[in-house]
Design a protein around this motif. Structure first.
Motif, PDB file in Angstrom:
ATOM      1  N   SER A 268     -21.579  35.227 -34.356  1.00  0.00           N
ATOM      2  CA  SER A 268     -22.186  34.863 -33.501  1.00  0.00           C
ATOM      3  C   SER A 268     -23.855  34.632 -33.536  1.00  0.00           C
ATOM      4  O   SER A 268     -24.391  33.553 -33.482  1.00  0.00           O
ATOM      5  CB  SER A 268     -21.992  35.218 -32.513  1.00  0.00           C
ATOM      6  OG  SER A 268     -22.086  34.613 -31.111  1.00  0.00           O
TER       7      SER A 268
ATOM      8  N   SER B 128     -25.687  32.764 -36.205  1.00  0.00           N
ATOM      9  CA  SER B 128     -25.241  31.199 -36.399  1.00  0.00           C
ATOM     10  C   SER B 128     -26.059  30.586 -35.383  1.00  0.00           C
ATOM     11  O   SER B 128     -26.662  29.185 -35.701  1.00  0.00           O
ATOM     12  CB  SER B 128     -23.642  30.953 -35.959  1.00  0.00           C
ATOM     13  OG  SER B 128     -23.069  31.742 -34.577  1.00  0.00           O
ATOM     14  N   GLN B 129     -26.207  31.432 -34.477  1.00  0.00           N
ATOM     15  CA  GLN B 129     -27.536  30.683 -33.406  1.00  0.00           C
ATOM     16  C   GLN B 129     -28.385  30.834 -33.790  1.00  0.00           C
ATOM     17  O   GLN B 129     -29.482  30.117 -33.349  1.00  0.00           O
ATOM     18  CB  GLN B 129     -26.952  31.492 -31.261  1.00  0.00           C
ATOM     19  CG  GLN B 129     -26.015  31.682 -31.315  1.00  0.00           C
ATOM     20  CD  GLN B 129     -25.348  30.094 -30.433  1.00  0.00           C
ATOM     21  OE1 GLN B 129     -26.828  29.730 -30.637  1.00  0.00           O
ATOM     22  NE2 GLN B 129     -25.136  30.422 -29.492  1.00  0.00           N
TER      23      GLN B 129
ATOM     24  N   PHE C 241     -18.222  29.786 -33.918  1.00  0.00           N
ATOM     25  CA  PHE C 241     -18.115  31.812 -33.701  1.00  0.00           C
ATOM     26  C   PHE C 241     -19.240  31.769 -32.575  1.00  0.00           C
ATOM     27  O   PHE C 241     -19.461  32.918 -32.307  1.00  0.00           O
ATOM     28  CB  PHE C 241     -18.904  31.941 -35.095  1.00  0.00           C
ATOM     29  CG  PHE C 241     -17.970  31.683 -36.662  1.00  0.00           C
ATOM     30  CD1 PHE C 241     -16.966  32.725 -36.500  1.00  0.00           C
ATOM     31  CD2 PHE C 241     -18.158  30.773 -37.229  1.00  0.00           C
ATOM     32  CE1 PHE C 241     -15.672  32.316 -37.449  1.00  0.00           C
ATOM     33  CE2 PHE C 241     -17.745  29.810 -38.504  1.00  0.00           C
ATOM     34  CZ  PHE C 241     -16.194  31.733 -38.476  1.00  0.00           C
ATOM     35  N   GLY C 242     -20.065  31.156 -31.748  1.00  0.00           N
ATOM     36  CA  GLY C 242     -20.800  31.081 -30.943  1.00  0.00           C
ATOM     37  C   GLY C 242     -20.034  32.159 -29.604  1.00  0.00           C
ATOM     38  O   GLY C 242     -19.215  31.762 -29.351  1.00  0.00           O
ATOM     39  N   VAL C 243     -21.037  33.068 -29.631  1.00  0.00           N
ATOM     40  CA  VAL C 243     -20.167  33.832 -28.408  1.00  0.00           C
ATOM     41  C   VAL C 243     -20.145  33.168 -26.966  1.00  0.00           C
ATOM     42  O   VAL C 243     -19.075  33.808 -25.771  1.00  0.00           O
ATOM     43  CB  VAL C 243     -20.367  35.243 -28.297  1.00  0.00           C
ATOM     44  CG1 VAL C 243     -20.086  36.548 -29.654  1.00  0.00           C
ATOM     45  CG2 VAL C 243     -21.738  35.581 -27.879  1.00  0.00           C
TER      46      VAL C 243
ATOM     47  N   ASN D 247     -13.250  28.797 -29.225  1.00  0.00           N
ATOM     48  CA  ASN D 247     -12.957  29.386 -30.937  1.00  0.00           C
ATOM     49  C   ASN D 247     -12.803  30.189 -31.034  1.00  0.00           C
ATOM     50  O   ASN D 247     -12.329  31.146 -30.070  1.00  0.00           O
ATOM     51  CB  ASN D 247     -14.649  29.041 -30.509  1.00  0.00           C
ATOM     52  CG  ASN D 247     -15.323  30.020 -29.868  1.00  0.00           C
ATOM     53  OD1 ASN D 247     -15.149  31.221 -29.298  1.00  0.00           O
ATOM     54  ND2 ASN D 247     -17.173  29.870 -30.091  1.00  0.00           N
TER      55      ASN D 247
ATOM     56  N   PRO E  25     -14.290  33.847 -30.940  1.00  0.00           N
ATOM     57  CA  PRO E  25     -14.514  34.760 -30.439  1.00  0.00           C
ATOM     58  C   PRO E  25     -13.851  34.603 -28.745  1.00  0.00           C
ATOM     59  O   PRO E  25     -13.489  35.709 -28.401  1.00  0.00           O
ATOM     60  CB  PRO E  25     -16.177  35.035 -30.015  1.00  0.00           C
ATOM     61  CG  PRO E  25     -16.990  34.220 -31.202  1.00  0.00           C
ATOM     62  CD  PRO E  25     -15.767  33.410 -31.562  1.00  0.00           C
TER      63      PRO E  25
ATOM     64  N   THR F 216     -25.147  37.215 -26.132  1.00  0.00           N
ATOM     65  CA  THR F 216     -24.801  37.878 -27.174  1.00  0.00           C
ATOM     66  C   THR F 216     -24.941  39.237 -26.447  1.00  0.00           C
ATOM     67  O   THR F 216     -24.033  39.952 -26.593  1.00  0.00           O
ATOM     68  CB  THR F 216     -26.039  37.574 -28.448  1.00  0.00           C
ATOM     69  OG1 THR F 216     -25.901  36.658 -28.705  1.00  0.00           O
ATOM     70  CG2 THR F 216     -25.345  38.770 -29.449  1.00  0.00           C
TER      71      THR F 216
END
Length: 261
Positions: free
Chosen positions: A27, A30-31, A50-52, A57, A59, A199
């Motif tokens: 995550s 990717s950010q 994959f972003g938290v 998605n 996570p 995050t």
């Protein structure tokens, strides 16, 4: 053919921590890629998948399943306590239902629906910009006060793990949420610092759930005699009456409980 899968606290905890670490690292990368490599055709896909801080998605699916697993473990304990007429059996049941709701909330982001109406009503700014923390924070305080006696009846190791899990989870869900709200209000969400805050927030929530799962599995092992899942797979020479079965035998030394389906 028969397989026996023991509910080993250490093994489960190590596995879940590895999963959480992978999710958080992917995550964050990717950010960062979205900010440091603008124009990358894959950046939006990676962040969404994959972003938290994104919804629906990988996570999110993991967190919802982990919370649902907590509910299952709590329900198992409640079942045994009910058979043995153990103390605080209703407290275990209520906890199980609470975690079902938390799982649904994680999957559907239900709490975020409170933000806009509460923000308008309170004219919220600063750390209360994400206004859902107000009603949820009040409910958390009421819950903690009502479960004080329950907490102190637990074995000391379990009690310490419960406290640690609660502190880590609430520290992320409410504590870091307030920090993120202030950053969102003052500088928006399209910046690296906000993504770092988010995050940390999500990482604390996921780690808190892992600690809680460890507490529950350890309690089942030490106080209820442990859990094994027996899986039967019919073979070539299997009798007609044999069928696939998943069971949980001998949950409690006193009641010799057996759960199967």
């Amino acid at each position: 053919m028969k397989f026996q899968i023991p509910l080993a606290p250490g093994t489960i905890t190590k596995f879940l921590l590895r999963v959480v670490t992978c999710l958080v690292v992917i995550s964050f990368l990717s950010q960062m890629a979205a900010y440091l490599l603008p124009g990358n055709p894959h950046e939006n896909y990676l962040v969404k998948a994959f972003g938290v801080d994104s919804e629906r998605n990988v996570p999110t699916a993991y967190s919802a399943l982990a919370l649902l697993f907590c509910s299952f473990l709590l329900g198992t304990i409640a079942y045994v306590k009910n058979l043995d007429s153990g103390p605080y059996k209703n407290h275990w049941k209520v906890l199980s239902f609470i975690f079902v709701y938390l799982s649904l909330d994680e999957a559907g982001q239900l709490h975020e629906k409170l933000i806009q109406p509460m923000r308008t009503m309170l004219n919220a700014t600063g750390i209360l910009y994400f206004t859902w923390v107000v009603p949820i924070g009040i409910l958390v305080v009421i819950f903690l006060l009502s479960y004080t006696k329950f907490l102190f009846h637990l074995p000391v190791p379990t009690r310490k793990l419960f406290v640690a899990a609660t502190a880590i989870y609430i520290g992320g869900a409410l504590g870091m949420e307030l920090v993120g709200a202030y950053r969102s209000f003052t500088a928006g969400e399209s910046n690296i610092l906000y993504q770092i805050i988010v995050t940390i927030e999500e990482s604390l929530e996921m780690v808190g759930v892992v600690v809680f799962i460890h507490a529950l599995t350890s309690y089942i092992k030490t106080s209820l005699g442990g859990v094994n899942w027996n899986i039967y797979i019919p073979g070539k020479h299997t009798q007609v009456t044999e069928h696939e079965n998943i069971g949980i035998p001998a949950l409690s030394g006193r009641s010799n409980t057996n759960i199967s389906r």
